[in-house]
Design an enzyme around this catalytic site. Structure first.
Site, short mmCIF file in Angstrom:
data_model
loop_
_atom_site.label_atom_id
_atom_site.label_comp_id
_atom_site.label_asym_id
_atom_site.label_seq_id
_atom_site.Cartn_x
_atom_site.Cartn_y
_atom_site.Cartn_z
N THR A 96 2.66 -10.39 13.82
CA THR A 96 3.98 -10.57 14.44
C THR A 96 4.39 -9.23 15.04
O THR A 96 5.14 -8.47 14.43
CB THR A 96 5.04 -11.04 13.43
N LYS A 218 10.83 -8.87 1.90
CA LYS A 218 9.67 -8.20 2.51
C LYS A 218 10.11 -7.13 3.49
O LYS A 218 9.58 -6.00 3.50
CB LYS A 218 8.79 -9.24 3.21
N ARG A 225 11.33 2.41 2.83
CA ARG A 225 10.38 3.50 3.05
C ARG A 225 10.68 4.20 4.38
O ARG A 225 10.62 5.44 4.47
CB ARG A 225 8.96 2.96 3.04
N CYS A 272 3.51 -2.33 9.58
CA CYS A 272 4.65 -2.77 8.77
C CYS A 272 5.89 -1.90 8.97
O CYS A 272 6.90 -2.35 9.51
CB CYS A 272 4.26 -2.78 7.29
N TYR A 328 -3.39 5.87 11.26
CA TYR A 328 -1.94 5.97 11.09
C TYR A 328 -1.56 6.64 9.77
O TYR A 328 -0.40 7.05 9.59
CB TYR A 328 -1.27 4.60 11.22
#
Length: 411
Positions: A96, A218, A225, A272, A328
């Site tokens: 997504t 989620k 973070r 994320c 990353y």
């Protein structure tokens, strides 16, 4: 996993599970379910991925998953194809991505996955969405799509749950088994059916809730973070503006018993943390002001690092820069949303000569840190892979001798 793990509620798992999307999330889930005794079909539009799975070739660089792929039980129970067919349980594990300009979720892959499975739905099916989605997606997008196309009611006829993934590239095998999992059902029956599935391989707690709570939880995990990383990055910028040693400031502040600043970095990457916070702002822009500010701080980091490099090279004729690290984060080969890649792109766009290496990323490997640093005006360690840190520590003097100037920046 012993034979008792194949049982749940007194019956042997004999159901067929279709996993749509066989990347970092879908393929490990498919492997675990196949090992647990399910008949598993992995569906992917990428013919190379389908071929690799059927040839028992794992495209994810983790030894435990490679061993699982070679397991005879998995070999017997797992196959891959490019088309969806009938199944008892459908798991959607497609990306997504974030729309680059609108900063909202691009739901095209999820919609396409739903469209592919809808013709095969029958009474009693369970659909699980592992893909990260904005809150209310199950209720306001998924349920209407199914009901309009099939005439079946959700969740009465077709059960629906959101069970977001919790895995870390580099530790996927351990985390997919041991991490607690959120099971968000459209109703209790959906949640319990999804719990039964995941209990076949998850040893962590299975936490039942509703779909909207699961969707938001989620996103909150990665937003937490992101905000903390942004605070550290901003405080480093403040320290530098005041002309003080940012490392010392952080060390002193963290001596407080209830303070724990994270280490500032070059930005935030992966699929994320840079994306999920925007999904919260999408559904509630009025209240997501801190979230938006944090995102902008972290998104601006690569440009700030590139600017520091540019200033350091001022006055040097045709400078040579060597950048090490493209992933990353440390100790993974994953380059999705990598701030290191963005820094190099920005510098090259400005005309700088940049040699870019990463020992873990295919096609970017190097023979040794001394060899690649030869003749460099500046060595940038953008990603501190363990192997890179060790190599540099062991060869530091040799590296400095072969550089034009012993200028090494480690982030």
């Amino acid at each position: 996993m012993d034979e008792s793990a194949l049982w749940n509620g007194g019956r042997l798992h004999g159901q067929k599970v279709t996993v749509i999307g066989t990347g970092y999330v879908g393929l490990p889930a498919a492997l675990m379910l196949a090992k647990a005794g399910y008949e598993v079909v992995g569906v992917d539009l990428n013919e190379n991925i389908v071929r690799a799975i059927n040839d028992r070739v794992l495209l994810i660089g983790e030894d435990e998953l490679k061993a699982l792929m070679a397991d005879p039980v998995v070999h017997r129970n797992l196959r891959a194809t490019g088309k969806v067919d009938k199944a008892d349980i459908f798991i959607i594990a497609v990306p997504t991505p974030l729309h680059p300009r609108k900063k909202v979720a691009d739901m095209a892959f999820v919609e396409s996955a739903l469209e592919s499975l809808i013709p095969h739905l029958v009474l009693g099916n369970l659909i699980i969405i592992e893909s990260t989605i904005p809150p209310l997606t199950c209720r306001e997008m998924v349920r209407p799509m199914i009901e309009k196309a099939t005439g079946l009611s959700v969740p009465q006829d077709v059960m629906l749950a959101h069970c977001p993934e919790r895995i870390l590239p580099g530790r996927i095998f351990h985390e997919i088994i041991h991490n607690d999992r959120i099971i968000g059902g459209m109703d209790t029956r959906s949640a319990e059916a999804a719990r039964d599935l995941y209990s076949s391989f998850v040893t962590g707690d299975l936490l039942l809730t509703d779909d909207v709570t699961a969707e938001l939880a989620k996103l909150m995990e990665n937003t937490y973070r992101d905000v903390n990383i942004a605070l550290s990055n901003e405080m480093q910028q403040v320290a530098e503006a005041l002309g003080v040693d940012s490392n010392q400031v952080f060390e002193l502040a963290n001596r407080h018993p209830r303070v724990n600043y994270l280490k500032p970095g070059i930005g935030v990457g992966g699929h994320c943390i840079p994306i999920d916070p925007w999904f919260i702002k999408e559904v509630d822009p009025r209240n997501a002001t801190l979230i938006e500010a944090a995102r902008k701080i972290n998104e601006d980091r690569p440009a700030r690092i590139a600017s520091k490099v540019r200033r350091a090279l001022a006055g040097i004729s045709n400078p040579k820069v060597v950048a090490v690290g493209a992933a990353y984060k440390p100790d993974t080969e994953d380059v999705r949303e990598s701030p290191a890649m963005e820094i190099v792109r920005l510098l090259r766009e400005e005309g700088h000569r940049i040699d870019h290496f990463d020992p873990l990323v295919e096609g970017m490997e190097y023979d040794g840190i001394v060899e690649v640093a030869s003749g460099a005006d500046l060595l940038l360690i953008l990603v501190s892979h363990g192997c890179v840190v060790r190599d540099l520590a062991e060869s530091r003097q040799a590296v400095e001798r072969v550089m034009k100037e012993p200028r090494i920046w480690i982030f």
